[in-house]
Design an enzyme around this catalytic site. Sequence first.
Site, PDB file in Angstrom:
ATOM      1  N   ASP A  83       6.882 -30.200  50.846  1.00 46.30           N
ATOM      2  CA  ASP A  83       6.054 -31.119  50.070  1.00 46.30           C
ATOM      3  C   ASP A  83       6.438 -32.564  50.390  1.00 46.30           C
ATOM      4  O   ASP A  83       7.594 -32.845  50.726  1.00 46.30           O
ATOM      5  CB  ASP A  83       6.239 -30.839  48.580  1.00 46.30           C
ATOM      6  CG  ASP A  83       5.125 -31.447  47.738  1.00 46.30           C
ATOM      7  OD1 ASP A  83       4.083 -31.837  48.305  1.00 46.30           O
ATOM      8  OD2 ASP A  83       5.290 -31.521  46.505  1.00 46.30           O
ATOM      9  N   ARG A  98      -4.380 -30.196  37.668  1.00 48.47           N
ATOM     10  CA  ARG A  98      -3.110 -30.374  36.961  1.00 48.47           C
ATOM     11  C   ARG A  98      -3.321 -31.154  35.666  1.00 48.47           C
ATOM     12  O   ARG A  98      -2.726 -30.835  34.628  1.00 48.47           O
ATOM     13  CB  ARG A  98      -2.108 -31.101  37.858  1.00 48.47           C
ATOM     14  CG  ARG A  98      -0.723 -31.278  37.236  1.00 48.47           C
ATOM     15  CD  ARG A  98       0.196 -32.004  38.194  1.00 48.47           C
ATOM     16  NE  ARG A  98       0.459 -31.192  39.383  1.00 48.47           N
ATOM     17  CZ  ARG A  98       0.995 -31.694  40.492  1.00 48.47           C
ATOM     18  NH1 ARG A  98       1.291 -32.982  40.576  1.00 48.47           N
ATOM     19  NH2 ARG A  98       1.213 -30.905  41.528  1.00 48.47           N
ATOM     20  N   LYS A 106      -2.103 -27.790  46.387  1.00 49.86           N
ATOM     21  CA  LYS A 106      -1.607 -27.555  47.748  1.00 49.86           C
ATOM     22  C   LYS A 106      -0.472 -26.524  47.747  1.00 49.86           C
ATOM     23  O   LYS A 106      -0.449 -25.620  48.586  1.00 49.86           O
ATOM     24  CB  LYS A 106      -1.141 -28.881  48.364  1.00 49.86           C
ATOM     25  CG  LYS A 106      -2.281 -29.885  48.576  1.00 49.86           C
ATOM     26  CD  LYS A 106      -1.804 -31.140  49.268  1.00 49.86           C
ATOM     27  CE  LYS A 106      -1.041 -32.067  48.348  1.00 49.86           C
ATOM     28  NZ  LYS A 106      -1.897 -32.668  47.295  1.00 49.86           N
ATOM     29  N   THR A 107       0.460 -26.654  46.830  1.00 51.26           N
ATOM     30  CA  THR A 107       1.560 -25.696  46.752  1.00 51.26           C
ATOM     31  C   THR A 107       1.054 -24.305  46.406  1.00 51.26           C
ATOM     32  O   THR A 107       1.492 -23.299  46.977  1.00 51.26           O
ATOM     33  CB  THR A 107       2.592 -26.156  45.707  1.00 51.26           C
ATOM     34  OG1 THR A 107       3.006 -27.491  45.989  1.00 51.26           O
ATOM     35  CG2 THR A 107       3.808 -25.239  45.705  1.00 51.26           C
ATOM     36  N   THR A 121       0.400 -36.523  50.179  1.00 55.76           N
ATOM     37  CA  THR A 121      -0.628 -37.304  49.493  1.00 55.76           C
ATOM     38  C   THR A 121      -1.001 -38.541  50.288  1.00 55.76           C
ATOM     39  O   THR A 121      -1.928 -39.253  49.919  1.00 55.76           O
ATOM     40  CB  THR A 121      -0.121 -37.730  48.100  1.00 55.76           C
ATOM     41  OG1 THR A 121       1.107 -38.456  48.251  1.00 55.76           O
ATOM     42  CG2 THR A 121       0.137 -36.512  47.219  1.00 55.76           C
TER      43      THR A 121
END
Length: 339
Positions: free
Chosen positions: A112, A220, A67-68, A161
């Site tokens: 975030d 990740r 997302k970032t 999330t």
Amino acid sequence: MSEQALNVLTLQEAPEERQYSFTPKTFDEYLGQNTVKEKLHVYTTAAKMRNEPLDHLLLFGPPGLGKTTLAIIMAQVMEVNIKLCSGPMMERTGDLVAILSSLDPCDILFIDEIHRMPTNVEEMLYSAMEHFRVDVIIGQGAGAKSVSLPIHPFTLVGATTKSGMISAPLRSRFGISERLDFYDPESLRDIVLQNAQFLKIELSPESALLIGKCSRGTPRIAKRILRRVRDFAQVHNQNVATDPLVKQALLFLGLDEEGLSSVDNLLLKHIIEHFHGGPVGLETLASMVGEDADTIETVYEPYLMRLGYLERTPRGRQIPHKKLPYLSQKFLGQRTLLD
């Protein structure tokens, strides 16, 4: 991008990710999430052509899906600055006012974990998102007065999330809402190969796919496993990750061919061996494996449920009947405990 924005990015990036992982700079370099990526490419290109800020955007989905990274790419495409911050860090309304006042026209503010933002700070966002103004209280007591300060038009990109925890008033102010889903093994294979080239490690597509299958659908995690495989290969085979060596490295890391960790396997084994497939209470399981109940519920259970190896019932956790023969064979060497 301005020097100020680059400084923000430098301060807020995780050192490990910045130094040891490949970070996409364009939509073409960003692999996976094709539907979301195509939409955002259209939206950002159109906004740039009109020289307008993009509509406020909400990105939601499990952690580690990019997302970032998407927000940073959007800023690159639109040729604007981006500021990164976290919802829990903005404890006071003054923090938000300072950030919003420093934005240039069409800049992107990325928040975030936006669902964890304090209520008073969130409420100040409402007028900023809709009217590009912030209301500030000056003075105290009877002499206090409200002053409305104009700010430059900007784009808020919120990431979370837990989209269900975002209040309805805040959610309604996002013009675009997109969900990022878990990656398939083939997309993760491509991401692993992309990062292997960046890390200068030889890796076959078959080994990259094996790493992808062990990554729980999350880039990740795939990048983290690859870095550990590189460590193993550097020590044992001069930085060449052959297929047998990758398999040895995954075993060394405690991962099986399905990406199950030692804790995952221990949970399933206890349910089969001691409770004949369940049901069993979460607290009981937590005591048996030596893990916190919340950790089991948030870290281990989702992946086991996605594989179809675990289900939640009103009476507790249990293994579905159709998976019980296979798992009984895997852990206990017998076809089923129901015979």
